[in-house]
Motif scaffolding. Sequence first.
Motif, PDB file in Angstrom:
ATOM      1  N   VAL A 182      50.408  11.044  87.528  1.00 45.23           N
ATOM      2  CA  VAL A 182      52.097  11.164  87.687  1.00 45.23           C
ATOM      3  C   VAL A 182      52.267  12.769  87.838  1.00 45.23           C
ATOM      4  CG1 VAL A 182      52.161   9.270  85.704  1.00 45.23           C
ATOM      5  CG2 VAL A 182      52.072  11.713  85.005  1.00 45.23           C
ATOM      6  N   ALA A 183      51.436  13.608  88.173  1.00 43.55           N
ATOM      7  CA  ALA A 183      51.723  14.775  88.271  1.00 43.55           C
ATOM      8  C   ALA A 183      50.428  15.634  88.941  1.00 43.55           C
ATOM      9  CB  ALA A 183      52.338  15.732  86.996  1.00 43.55           C
ATOM     10  N   LEU A 184      50.843  16.422  90.134  1.00 40.42           N
ATOM     11  CA  LEU A 184      49.828  17.301  90.682  1.00 40.42           C
ATOM     12  C   LEU A 184      50.218  18.578  90.341  1.00 40.42           C
ATOM     13  CD1 LEU A 184      49.794  15.378  94.038  1.00 40.42           C
ATOM     14  CD2 LEU A 184      48.457  15.064  91.954  1.00 40.42           C
ATOM     15  N   PHE A 185      49.105  19.578  90.363  1.00 41.56           N
ATOM     16  CA  PHE A 185      49.475  20.971  90.031  1.00 41.56           C
ATOM     17  C   PHE A 185      48.565  21.732  90.758  1.00 41.56           C
ATOM     18  CE2 PHE A 185      50.642  19.030  85.935  1.00 41.56           C
ATOM     19  CZ  PHE A 185      51.820  19.376  85.861  1.00 41.56           C
ATOM     20  N   ASP A 186      49.067  23.079  91.226  1.00 40.30           N
ATOM     21  CA  ASP A 186      47.871  23.828  91.779  1.00 40.30           C
ATOM     22  C   ASP A 186      48.492  25.328  91.677  1.00 40.30           C
ATOM     23  OD1 ASP A 186      45.944  23.486  94.393  1.00 40.30           O
ATOM     24  OD2 ASP A 186      46.463  25.441  94.190  1.00 40.30           O
ATOM     25  N   ALA A 187      47.676  26.296  91.667  1.00 40.16           N
ATOM     26  CA  ALA A 187      48.200  27.458  91.508  1.00 40.16           C
ATOM     27  C   ALA A 187      48.588  28.358  92.613  1.00 40.16           C
ATOM     28  CB  ALA A 187      46.892  28.532  90.917  1.00 40.16           C
ATOM     29  N   ASP A 188      48.155  27.858  93.708  1.00 41.50           N
ATOM     30  CA  ASP A 188      48.431  28.400  95.097  1.00 41.50           C
ATOM     31  C   ASP A 188      49.964  28.253  95.603  1.00 41.50           C
ATOM     32  OD1 ASP A 188      48.743  29.152  97.951  1.00 41.50           O
ATOM     33  OD2 ASP A 188      47.090  28.435  98.376  1.00 41.50           O
TER      34      ASP A 188
END
Lengths: 209, 209
Positions: free
Chosen positions: A102-108
């Motif tokens: 349900v969610a995607l994350f990245d630091a870039d």
Amino acid sequence: MARLPEYLRALHHLAEAGHDTVSSEALAAAAGVNSAKLRKDLSHLGSYGTRGVGYDISHLIAQVEHILGLHLSRAVALVGVGNLGHALAGYGGFASRGFKIVALFDADPTRVGEQINGLDVRHIDELATTVTTERITIGVIATPAPAAQIVADLLVKAGVTSILNFAPCVLNVPEGVDVRKVDLAIEMQILSFHEHRKSAALASGEAAA
Amino acid sequence: MARLPEYLRALHHLAEAGHDTVSSEALAAAAGVNSAKLRKDLSHLGSYGTRGVGYDISHLIAQVEHILGLHLSRAVALVGVGNLGHALAGYGGFASRGFKIVALFDADPTRVGEQINGLDVRHIDELATTVTTERITIGVIATPAPAAQIVADLLVKAGVTSILNFAPCVLNVPEGVDVRKVDLAIEMQILSFHEHRKSAALASGEAAA
DNA sequence: AACTGTGAATTTGTTCACAGCA
DNA sequence: TGCTGTGAACAAATTCACAGTT
């Protein structure tokens, strides 16, 4: 028990092939295990087989799915949409077997806003809020190794209690949090080990054969 | 032993951090295992530790790499360049840890000719020839489940003796061929099981706590 | 007759605890 | 003194083999 998912997959396969019942022998073969082991595993869930007949497939599927908690469909967050993370986000095998990323994350920041499979990549700073509002309980870490522990700490702090870790490192998590690790290079190295043994056995003239 | 690759990773990490020696206690912590287990594992390779001091890291790395056959660098073929296969072909973790994917295959003619990471995708009909000429001994299957057994048969017939299978199915292979399976949905289901147990424990009022 | 469920036997893996070496 | 290597104790998992049910 860690083998139940494998039995479940085999059961679904048999059900699709039109079978109604299956013997421990046949199911064990389909799942790649010994039949006595399978019977013992299944007997721990209660007695759902019929002597002389076997197991009722649809009934057993329902039982196993219930034990695994698959009737509840838990929300998953994936952190790190690099090469591997991208593939995982698009992997059909999760959705078809009861999991919803349900969610995607990245630091870039250059990746933030990108859409994958209909989901926006969010910045990792939003992780805590999103985990709460979306009631996420499972996190998948597909970041480089140096970031993995930091991400794990963020996930745990936000309330995630199960983590699937693809980064090649050991994660430290508090009691009560489950971590499973998948290290692709390690799988290859184990195969390499077997290859090495096999060629060594050949070279030494197979004295035992 | 299946834990050696994990020890190796931890050793490399320590070496990069500038350490020369390590105690079983410290290495075990870095690899996420009990120290007695680590000592027993390492003692099976011979006695490479020094009492009162610990293990010489670079020496131990060399020993473990030799046992695993990593000094030989085996050629790998990857079959199926869909979502996951694509990611695996581009995954830096293989190359950096001693494996070289030397050929990519797919059955879909529209994918053939595509370049990934400097490698051409070839048609699966070329598999047998390429496996022989490139001396490939390890195959990675990243196809859909219905194709996996067919591909496995092709690989085995061509001379591959180790297979890493990402397809959600059990492969039948002849004696002497090693198969390792990675099923991402199964990993998730195992986590789901733990989640389910944890929430059940909470709901029943943690009578044991 | 076919097949499950399970005690008992066996094998495999883990941990303890300490003797012995650097 | 600090730490490895390992026998012995312990625990877990697997397999056998068969009594018992349909």
